[in-house]
Write an enzyme that holds these catalytic residues in place. Sequence first.
Site, PDB file in Angstrom:
ATOM      1  N   LYS A   9      -1.934  11.772   0.793  1.00 22.50           N
ATOM      2  CA  LYS A   9      -1.898  12.888  -0.171  1.00 22.50           C
ATOM      3  C   LYS A   9      -3.295  13.459  -0.360  1.00 22.50           C
ATOM      4  CE  LYS A   9      -4.040  10.536  -3.693  1.00 22.50           C
ATOM      5  NZ  LYS A   9      -5.344  10.859  -4.250  1.00 22.50           N
ATOM      6  N   ASP A  52      -0.378   5.721  -8.038  1.00 19.35           N
ATOM      7  CA  ASP A  52      -0.026   6.807  -7.109  1.00 19.35           C
ATOM      8  C   ASP A  52       1.254   6.519  -6.320  1.00 19.35           C
ATOM      9  OD1 ASP A  52      -2.272   8.178  -7.850  1.00 19.35           O
ATOM     10  OD2 ASP A  52      -3.426   7.740  -6.040  1.00 19.35           O
TER      11      ASP A  52
HETATM   12  P1  ATP Z   1      -7.272   4.997  -4.525  1.00 21.23           P
HETATM   13  O1  ATP Z   1      -7.696   6.422  -4.754  1.00 21.23           O
HETATM   14  O2  ATP Z   1      -5.956   4.630  -5.173  1.00 21.23           O
HETATM   15  O3  ATP Z   1      -8.360   3.983  -4.697  1.00 21.23           O
HETATM   16  P2  ATP Z   1      -7.638   5.356  -1.759  1.00 21.23           P
HETATM   17  O4  ATP Z   1      -6.829   6.302  -0.989  1.00 21.23           O
HETATM   18  O5  ATP Z   1      -9.021   5.834  -2.141  1.00 21.23           O
HETATM   19  O6  ATP Z   1      -6.849   4.941  -3.009  1.00 21.23           O
HETATM   20  P3  ATP Z   1      -6.859   3.121  -0.139  1.00 21.23           P
HETATM   21  O7  ATP Z   1      -6.929   3.550   1.289  1.00 21.23           O
HETATM   22  O8  ATP Z   1      -5.535   2.987  -0.755  1.00 21.23           O
HETATM   23  O9  ATP Z   1      -7.821   4.029  -1.015  1.00 21.23           O
HETATM   24  O10 ATP Z   1      -7.678   1.744  -0.238  1.00 21.23           O
HETATM   25  C1  ATP Z   1      -8.199   1.276  -1.439  1.00 21.23           C
HETATM   26  C2  ATP Z   1      -8.377  -0.244  -1.354  1.00 21.23           C
HETATM   27  O11 ATP Z   1      -7.093  -0.848  -1.268  1.00 21.23           O
HETATM   28  C3  ATP Z   1      -9.160  -0.723  -0.152  1.00 21.23           C
HETATM   29  O12 ATP Z   1     -10.238  -1.462  -0.644  1.00 21.23           O
HETATM   30  C4  ATP Z   1      -8.214  -1.611   0.639  1.00 21.23           C
HETATM   31  O13 ATP Z   1      -8.805  -2.810   1.061  1.00 21.23           O
HETATM   32  C5  ATP Z   1      -7.081  -1.903  -0.337  1.00 21.23           C
HETATM   33  N1  ATP Z   1      -5.762  -1.913   0.313  1.00 21.23           N
HETATM   34  C6  ATP Z   1      -4.757  -2.725   0.020  1.00 21.23           C
HETATM   35  N2  ATP Z   1      -3.685  -2.476   0.784  1.00 21.23           N
HETATM   36  C7  ATP Z   1      -4.005  -1.453   1.582  1.00 21.23           C
HETATM   37  C8  ATP Z   1      -3.304  -0.747   2.589  1.00 21.23           C
HETATM   38  N3  ATP Z   1      -2.057  -1.049   2.938  1.00 21.23           N
HETATM   39  N4  ATP Z   1      -3.940   0.265   3.180  1.00 21.23           N
HETATM   40  C9  ATP Z   1      -5.208   0.604   2.813  1.00 21.23           C
HETATM   41  N5  ATP Z   1      -5.920  -0.049   1.890  1.00 21.23           N
HETATM   42  C10 ATP Z   1      -5.333  -1.078   1.267  1.00 21.23           C
END
Ligand code: ATP
Length: 282
Positions: A9, A135
């Site tokens: 997203k 989210d």
């Molecule tokens: P947010 O804004 O909710 O923090 P994001 O998009 O910035 O999300 P993600 O890619 O979801 O970040 O990753 C955030 C953290 O979640 C990372 O430190 C990662 O190690 C952990 N994590 C746990 N499960 C997953 C997954 N399936 N894919 C990616 N990251 C994951």
Amino acid sequence: MLAERAYAKVNLTLDVNFKRPDGYHDIDMVMQTIDLSDLIWLEEISGGGIKIESNVSYLPLDKRNLAYAATEVFRQETGITTGVRIRIDKQIPVAAGLGGGSADAAAVLRGLNKLWKTGLSTDNLAEMGASVGSDVPFLVYEGCGVATGRGEQVRLVRHPTKAWIVLVRPTVFVSTAAIYGACESFQTRLEPSSKAMVEALKQGDLDRTAGLISNDLTPVAERLYPEIAEMRERLEGVTRSTVYMSGSGPTLFCLAPNETVAHRYYNAINGFAKEVYLSRFI
Ligand code: ATP
């Protein structure tokens, strides 16, 4: 074996209204899924365990993985004890503000509902998702939606606006918690930014949509991580277009009305940014 796509997203608006007594911030945001996706493979296994595998080495494969957490919630809520192997083919940049982990969790909930023929409604799955992450409910539905509260209350928005999107992930590691933690002043608004955004999207007006993109976390993130501001300014220079940050960053993006313009932006950026992605609203 069953496959389910997990779409990333972007935030088209993100208002941070105030800090709640429970420590979370009350937010109001418009989120839109794009066709950058992970592929989630689900397969029953004997022994009752939850086994997570991935094509990338840097993801936790235990309870800390949101796909694991989603599986636990799904099994608790349905009483199913069967084991499952989940393979995550990662394409969405991690910790990037693109909701990658939450999208995986949402895809796991949809996928398990199919694998185990539990017949739960999308609303049921979204409710389950709220206990995995704020989210996740929106990403269970996909498309476009206004998310409020911690982000877990979702109102879906149907709109005809088509856009190409060029994304750049600056090479800086940001902490979502640090960015929200540094949010001290809150704007008072007569109405949420999402209101005008939803109207523009429903009118199919891409210029107005782009002009209304906003994110209260951008100045905070750019203060904590000056690399983001530097990259945004460079991108604006080469594309001669306004560049925005998604979620808590650091991913930056700009919109393009068609593939030709999107490719022009992509080629201009690809020379100096390492991680560039070309995508579309879906
Ligand atoms: P947010 O804004 O909710 O923090 P994001 O998009 O910035 O999300 P993600 O890619 O979801 O970040 O990753 C955030 C953290 O979640 C990372 O430190 C990662 O190690 C952990 N994590 C746990 N499960 C997953 C997954 N399936 N894919 C990616 N990251 C994951």
